[in-house]
Design a protein around this motif. Structure first.
Motif, PDB file in Angstrom:
ATOM      1  N   THR A  13       6.012   8.265 -10.632  1.00  0.00           N
ATOM      2  CA  THR A  13       6.216   9.705 -10.570  1.00  0.00           C
ATOM      3  C   THR A  13       7.442  10.116 -11.382  1.00  0.00           C
ATOM      4  N   LEU A  14       8.521   9.368 -11.244  1.00  0.00           N
ATOM      5  CA  LEU A  14       9.736   9.697 -11.993  1.00  0.00           C
ATOM      6  C   LEU A  14       9.549   9.520 -13.494  1.00  0.00           C
ATOM      7  N   ARG A  15       8.675   8.620 -13.893  1.00  0.00           N
ATOM      8  CA  ARG A  15       8.376   8.435 -15.316  1.00  0.00           C
ATOM      9  C   ARG A  15       7.376   9.461 -15.838  1.00  0.00           C
ATOM     10  N   GLY A  16       6.772  10.224 -14.946  1.00  0.00           N
ATOM     11  CA  GLY A  16       5.808  11.233 -15.362  1.00  0.00           C
ATOM     12  C   GLY A  16       4.410  10.693 -15.582  1.00  0.00           C
ATOM     13  N   LEU A  17       4.118   9.521 -15.007  1.00  0.00           N
ATOM     14  CA  LEU A  17       2.806   8.908 -15.172  1.00  0.00           C
ATOM     15  C   LEU A  17       1.884   9.337 -14.042  1.00  0.00           C
ATOM     16  N   LYS A  18       0.615   9.404 -14.358  1.00  0.00           N
ATOM     17  CA  LYS A  18      -0.396   9.778 -13.359  1.00  0.00           C
ATOM     18  C   LYS A  18      -1.423   8.659 -13.283  1.00  0.00           C
ATOM     19  N   SER A  19      -1.006   7.498 -12.817  1.00  0.00           N
ATOM     20  CA  SER A  19      -1.926   6.370 -12.688  1.00  0.00           C
ATOM     21  C   SER A  19      -2.043   6.002 -11.213  1.00  0.00           C
ATOM     22  N   PRO A  20      -3.275   5.754 -10.757  1.00  0.00           N
ATOM     23  CA  PRO A  20      -3.471   5.458  -9.332  1.00  0.00           C
ATOM     24  C   PRO A  20      -2.882   4.111  -8.940  1.00  0.00           C
ATOM     25  N   LEU A  21      -2.439   4.034  -7.705  1.00  0.00           N
ATOM     26  CA  LEU A  21      -1.886   2.788  -7.183  1.00  0.00           C
ATOM     27  C   LEU A  21      -3.010   1.816  -6.857  1.00  0.00           C
ATOM     28  N   PRO A  22      -2.781   0.534  -7.077  1.00  0.00           N
ATOM     29  CA  PRO A  22      -3.832  -0.438  -6.745  1.00  0.00           C
ATOM     30  C   PRO A  22      -4.066  -0.492  -5.237  1.00  0.00           C
ATOM     31  N   GLY A  23      -5.313  -0.514  -4.853  1.00  0.00           N
ATOM     32  CA  GLY A  23      -5.664  -0.569  -3.446  1.00  0.00           C
ATOM     33  C   GLY A  23      -5.746   0.788  -2.776  1.00  0.00           C
ATOM     34  N   VAL A  24      -5.042   1.761  -3.303  1.00  0.00           N
ATOM     35  CA  VAL A  24      -5.052   3.101  -2.736  1.00  0.00           C
ATOM     36  C   VAL A  24      -6.045   3.978  -3.501  1.00  0.00           C
ATOM     37  N   ARG A  25      -6.415   3.535  -4.660  1.00  0.00           N
ATOM     38  CA  ARG A  25      -7.304   4.292  -5.555  1.00  0.00           C
ATOM     39  C   ARG A  25      -8.616   4.663  -4.866  1.00  0.00           C
ATOM     40  N   ASN A  26      -9.240   3.711  -4.168  1.00  0.00           N
ATOM     41  CA  ASN A  26     -10.529   3.974  -3.533  1.00  0.00           C
ATOM     42  C   ASN A  26     -10.418   4.956  -2.375  1.00  0.00           C
TER      43      ASN A  26
END
Length: 74
Positions: free
Chosen positions: A52-65
């Protein structure tokens, strides 16, 4: 903003997972497993914070589903 909604949804799922893991720690003979699961969720929270602090919008592993079908902030 979509960025904020995305991270709010992931944070809410992580909060729910942390609560469940903490409750596992209160079960008989479940304290070690509860602690281990809580530390795993804490590590995922730190990864999410850094993304979030880097400004990225990538889902977390395991939480994505979980977050695919769970969007309370949309």
């Amino acid at each position: 903003d979509d960025f904020v909604k995305f991270h709010l949804n992931q944070g809410l799922v992580l909060l729910a997972l942390a609560t469940v893991c903490a409750c596992v720690g209160f079960l008989p003979h479940g304290s070690e497993m509860g602690l281990t699961l809580t530390l795993l969720v804490d590590a995922l929270s730190l990864v999410g914070l850094v993304q979030t602090l880097r400004g990225l919008k990538s889902p977390l592993p395991g939480v994505r589903n979980i977050t695919k079908g769970f969007h309370p902030f949309d």
